[in-house]
Design a protein around this motif. Structure first.
Motif: not given
Length: 130
Positions: A114-117, A124-129
């Motif tokens: 994922m990418i850290q936002t 730490y917060y992450f997301e993956r589209v």
């Protein structure tokens, strides 16, 4: 191979194991994950030694929580993660997650997929589209 769980028994075993409980903030009582499993918009995907909990947050977003026994970590976890993301690719638009700043293994795993936002004092917060 990950499989979807429709019964909370296996997930309850995982989240209440002492090797996993240390990463869960609430350790005062045994957790019962039945309400999460019973909600059909959520997904619990298990593998030998662990489970991914994907909680429906609405608008095509699911929040990911990874729970793994020592026997389900390492290569097994990464193979399962690959399978989980493949399984979820047409079931949501985005997967989010967070890693506690005192859990470097969780952060490292999230960074692989994922990418850290952003971050705050605790996470730490992450997301993956998808």
């Amino acid at each position: 191979m990950v499989k979807r769980e429709f019964n909370a028994d296996y997930l309850n075993e995982i989240v209440n194991d002492p090797s996993v409980r240390g990463g869960i903030k609430n350790t005062l009582f045994d957790l019962d994950m039945s309400p999460i499993v019973d909600e059909m918009d959520n997904y619990v995907l298990s593998w030998e030694g662990g489970a991914f909990i994907l909680v429906d947050k609405g608008e095509g977003v699911h929040e990911l929580h990874t729970q793994a026994l020592k026997s389900g970590r390492g290569k097994k976890l990464r193979v399962a993660a690959d399978e989980m993301f493949e399984y979820m690719h047409d079931k949501c638009e985005k997967i989010t997650s967070m890693a506690s700043k005192d859990n470097p293994a969780a952060r490292a795993l999230a960074e692989e997929y994922m990418i850290q936002t952003h971050e705050d004092d605790e996470y730490y917060y992450f997301e993956r589209v998808m």
